[in-house]
Design a protein around this motif. Structure first.
Motif, PDB file in Angstrom:
ATOM      1  N   VAL A 146      75.005  77.299  35.064  1.00  0.00           N
ATOM      2  CA  VAL A 146      75.382  76.591  33.800  1.00  0.00           C
ATOM      3  C   VAL A 146      75.836  75.174  34.146  1.00  0.00           C
ATOM      4  N   ASP A 147      75.202  74.062  33.432  1.00  0.00           N
ATOM      5  CA  ASP A 147      75.283  72.881  33.546  1.00  0.00           C
ATOM      6  C   ASP A 147      75.959  72.398  32.221  1.00  0.00           C
ATOM      7  N   ASP A 148      77.505  71.954  32.075  1.00  0.00           N
ATOM      8  CA  ASP A 148      78.082  71.645  31.087  1.00  0.00           C
ATOM      9  C   ASP A 148      79.211  70.503  31.476  1.00  0.00           C
ATOM     10  N   ALA A 149      79.978  69.771  30.622  1.00  0.00           N
ATOM     11  CA  ALA A 149      81.163  69.107  30.946  1.00  0.00           C
ATOM     12  C   ALA A 149      82.057  69.636  30.040  1.00  0.00           C
ATOM     13  N   VAL A 150      82.233  70.800  29.617  1.00  0.00           N
ATOM     14  CA  VAL A 150      83.297  71.253  28.525  1.00  0.00           C
ATOM     15  C   VAL A 150      84.315  72.154  29.289  1.00  0.00           C
ATOM     16  N   ARG A 151      85.534  72.268  28.840  1.00  0.00           N
ATOM     17  CA  ARG A 151      86.292  73.588  29.050  1.00  0.00           C
ATOM     18  C   ARG A 151      86.764  73.927  27.812  1.00  0.00           C
ATOM     19  N   PRO A 176      81.760  80.764  30.247  1.00  0.00           N
ATOM     20  CA  PRO A 176      80.411  81.064  30.619  1.00  0.00           C
ATOM     21  C   PRO A 176      80.000  82.067  31.685  1.00  0.00           C
ATOM     22  N   PRO A 177      78.797  82.465  31.617  1.00  0.00           N
ATOM     23  CA  PRO A 177      78.179  83.906  32.698  1.00  0.00           C
ATOM     24  C   PRO A 177      78.152  83.084  33.949  1.00  0.00           C
ATOM     25  N   TYR A 221      78.679  63.164  18.720  1.00  0.00           N
ATOM     26  CA  TYR A 221      77.331  62.923  19.801  1.00  0.00           C
ATOM     27  C   TYR A 221      76.687  64.164  19.400  1.00  0.00           C
ATOM     28  N   ASP A 222      75.480  64.381  20.503  1.00  0.00           N
ATOM     29  CA  ASP A 222      74.283  65.476  19.945  1.00  0.00           C
ATOM     30  C   ASP A 222      75.279  66.879  20.222  1.00  0.00           C
ATOM     31  N   SER A 223      74.598  68.051  19.800  1.00  0.00           N
ATOM     32  CA  SER A 223      75.421  68.979  19.347  1.00  0.00           C
ATOM     33  C   SER A 223      75.258  70.060  20.823  1.00  0.00           C
ATOM     34  N   MET A 224      74.456  69.476  21.839  1.00  0.00           N
ATOM     35  CA  MET A 224      74.388  70.105  23.159  1.00  0.00           C
ATOM     36  C   MET A 224      75.626  70.300  23.669  1.00  0.00           C
ATOM     37  N   ILE A 225      76.332  71.565  24.022  1.00  0.00           N
ATOM     38  CA  ILE A 225      77.578  71.579  24.737  1.00  0.00           C
ATOM     39  C   ILE A 225      77.322  72.294  26.168  1.00  0.00           C
ATOM     40  N   HIS A 283      89.301  61.834  27.111  1.00  0.00           N
ATOM     41  CA  HIS A 283      89.716  62.877  27.890  1.00  0.00           C
ATOM     42  C   HIS A 283      88.482  63.861  28.127  1.00  0.00           C
ATOM     43  N   ALA A 284      87.230  63.363  27.947  1.00  0.00           N
ATOM     44  CA  ALA A 284      85.962  64.149  28.047  1.00  0.00           C
ATOM     45  C   ALA A 284      85.524  64.591  29.562  1.00  0.00           C
ATOM     46  N   GLY A 285      84.813  65.361  29.775  1.00  0.00           N
ATOM     47  CA  GLY A 285      84.482  66.007  30.990  1.00  0.00           C
ATOM     48  C   GLY A 285      84.151  65.315  31.937  1.00  0.00           C
ATOM     49  N   HIS A 286      83.188  64.052  31.752  1.00  0.00           N
ATOM     50  CA  HIS A 286      82.682  63.134  32.628  1.00  0.00           C
ATOM     51  C   HIS A 286      83.649  62.179  33.267  1.00  0.00           C
ATOM     52  N   VAL A 287      84.748  62.159  32.266  1.00  0.00           N
ATOM     53  CA  VAL A 287      85.870  61.027  32.636  1.00  0.00           C
ATOM     54  C   VAL A 287      86.610  61.683  33.481  1.00  0.00           C
ATOM     55  N   ARG A 288      86.833  63.145  33.378  1.00  0.00           N
ATOM     56  CA  ARG A 288      87.817  63.929  34.221  1.00  0.00           C
ATOM     57  C   ARG A 288      87.205  63.912  35.386  1.00  0.00           C
TER      58      ARG A 288
END
Ligand code: MV4
Length: 611
Positions: free
Chosen positions: A367-372, A359-360, A381-385, A38-43
């Protein structure tokens, strides 16, 4: 242009690549592990394939599974992002040999630049300055000693396959030579399957400056200026910026041109980064990263050039349509990596649920991300969110906006390194742009980091154990918004020794937050059920028939499964000695009956749910 691209990666970079695809009208294919369903890139992707394996991260490394997903999807190209398969020449060669196109430099070019002594020799041939040292591997400690005699101590012994600090040994005097030589060989063998080592003069406090390159298949090579990545912790970049505050116009021009000569010599295509060490007004080639990098965004912000889009266009055979003179560096950009880490605990990875993720925004903020909000940050995985990239017309404006943007960034549920970034914005060396690659590991006072986390840190599961006082366990905290004489105040109420509140989380989420999944089945206080059981949850998004006033349920006229039309009576409620028919407004099938005859109901309580 391609019609469908498989992105062999996850997280923010997978989204970054997919966004470039969408901008080009290209369809996208994601791959995912079981942990990432259900991760962001899959969505985000148009379609997605499970390439799962026992260890989550290994899924993204499985050559055959990724290629098979590409075939199944009918993709015509593969973008590897960074990490995972991105610098794997063997995988690049497999893609080249398949019906898919590799979006990156050729496997040959990756190999030419992968071995450090080869890359050094190649750069020298292109008249690019390298750190004084050997361009052939050294085979004995004596050889190391004679190189050191020529250039003076300290020298660095580096593993041929090295990178990221592994297989780098510093030799400060002759009696250390034997031991460090053997250690470097052992590390090279262990980490890179290659015991070959070479020697360079060791620079004591250099800056890390890297030049972004784009090269097409028609012989055009452009540089997009440099980034300064000197703020690193144990070889992990933390903050990157463009342009470098350490270069003047002349050095900037020379380093950019050197990078162009170097990649031209390597017959390199696509995007790449040439890394340099800069010390005392001189620059020296270090290595080439044959992939898109995390920090490419800072370059995009100051040049206005979409680097990822160009990766796709170049791989599709298109020609770069701008000259070197067309590339203008406009203003300043700083990227802050938003890692789930506790800076006060030696930057230990933090895990948990993003209870709040807000996020601001506004001018100068990307802001570049793949979470909500609601997502689980697992530690697989690595810790960068996320990445926060702030830009301004100059470094000063950029720093001021950074303070604003970082203070707007609201994350609850797990600790992040936002407090560390806020500390850096108060730090003299960083603000002056004078920090070197040594600064974080050797010069910055730990106590200041602890204080920053205490001041700005998130309250959540991964709150540092020593952040509160001993009494805090007995303190019940509630936040209120009150209005006094028309002015709004946020009041934080603490009651010592009070019984804990039932579920502060659910209460404070009353308005709904837009987050899907995690919050969807929580009962909300303004829709509390009349049933005595607090745990009842209301499902679905159908009609909820509620009590319009406080009273007693005289009768329930429906049962689960009944069909109800608009206007049908579902309950009779006695209030103020009057019997009131409670009717369905829209109608539907009864999904839940939450009250029984004789129950008392408060105004707003949900009595019956329809679907
Ligand atoms: C160096 C150096 C000083 N002198 N080489 C570290 C990672 C590796 N790939 C290259 N590294 C270095 N090579 C010479 N001849 C200092 C470093 C170095 C470093 C470089 C870039 C960013 C951060 C660093 C932190 C410590 C050491």
């Amino acid at each position: 242009m391609f019609s469908k691209v498989l992105v062999a990666n996850r997280g923010e970079i997978a989204l970054r690549v997919m966004r470039a695809c969408r901008d080009l009208g290209v369809r996208t294919v994601a791959v995912y592990s079981d942990a990432d369903k259900h991760a962001g890139h899959v969505r985000y992707a148009d379609e997605a394939y499970n390439v799962g394996s026992a260890r989550a991260a290994d899924s993204y490394l499985d050559h055959e599974a990724v290629l098979e997903a590409g075939r199944k999807a009918g993709a015509d190209a593969v973008h590897p992002g960074y990490g995972f398969l991105a610098e794997n020449a063997e995988f690049a060669r497999k893609v080249e040999g398949s019906e898919l196109t590799w979006i990156g430099p050729s496997a040959d070019a990756m190999e030419r630049l992968g071995e450090k002594t080869k890359a050094r020799a190649l750069m020298q041939a292109a008249d690019v300055p390298v750190v004084p040292g050997t361009t052939e591997p050294v085979t004995s400690a004596d050889e190391v000693a004679s190189v050191a005699a020529e250039y003076g101590y300290p020298v660095a012994i580096k593993a041929e396959g090295g990178g990221g600090g592994r297989g780098l040994r510093v030799v400060r005097s002759e009696d250390e030579v034997q031991e460090q030589f053997e250690t470097a060989q052992r590390e090279g063998e262990a980490y890179f399957d290659n015991a070959s080592v070479y020697v360079e003069k060791y620079l004591e406090a250099p800056r890390h400056v890297e030049v972004q390159i784009l090269a097409d298949e028609h012989g055009n090579v452009r540089h997009l200026g440099e980034r300064d990545c000197s703020l690193q912790r144990r070889h992990q970049k933390v903050i990157e910026e463009a342009p470098s505050p350490a270069l003047d116009a002349d050095l900037r021009e020379r380093i950019g041109e050197a990078a162009r000569r170097g990649v031209r010599e390597a017959d390199y295509t696509n995007a790449g980064t040439v890394e340099f060490l800069v010390e005392d007004g001189e620059f020296y080639f270090m290595e080439v990263n044959t992939r898109i990098q995390v920090e490419h965004t800072a370059t995009e912000e100051v040049t206005g050039i979409d680097v990822v889009k160009w990766q796709l266009r170049v791989a599709a055979g298109e020609e770069l349509d701008f000259a070197q003179d067309d590339v203008e560096i406009d203003g300043h950009a700083i990227e802050y990596r938003i890692n789930a880490e506790n800076a006060a605990d030696d930057f230990a990875p933090a895990t948990g649920t993003l209870e709040t993720y807000d996020p601001p925004g506004g001018i100068g903020v990307r802001v570049d991300d793949a979470v909500r909000q609601g997502d689980e940050i697992g530690g697989d995985y690595d810790s960068m969110i996320a990445k926060l990239i702030v830009s301004g017309s100059d470094r000063e404006e950029c720093l001021a906006r950074s303070e604003r943007a970082l203070s707007e960034f609201e994350i609850d549920g797990l600790q992040t390194i936002v407090p560390f970034h806020r500390l850096m914005l108060t730090d003299e060396a960083f603000r002056a742009g004078e920090h070197t690659t040594k600064y974080l590991d050797e010069d910055l006072d730990r106590d200041r980091i602890d204080q920053a986390v205490e001041k700005w840190g998130t309250v959540g599961e991964s709150e540092p154990a020593d952040a509160g006082d001993a009494e805090s366990e007995d303190v019940t905290e509630r936040e209120f918004t009150v209005e006094v004489n028309g002015k709004r105040f946020e009041v934080n109420l603490e009651e010592r020794g009070a019984p804990a509140l039932p579920d502060v989380e659910a209460l404070s989420n009353g308005g709904g937050t837009g987050a899907a999944g995690a919050q969807a089945t929580r009962s909300r206080p303004d829709e509390a059920t009349a049933a005595d059981d607090d745990e009842v949850t209301i499902e679905g998004d159908g009609e909820q028939v509620t009590a319009e006033m406080q009273g007693t349920i005289l009768s329930v006229e429906v049962a689960e499964g009944d069909d109800v039309a608009a206007g049908d009576v579902v309950c009779v409620l006695e209030a103020m000695k009057m019997e009131n028919d409670i009717v369905a407004e829209r109608g539907g099938t009864v999904a839940q009956v939450l009250v029984d005859e004789g129950d008392s109901a408060d105004m707003g309580d949900v009595l019956v749910v329809l679907e």
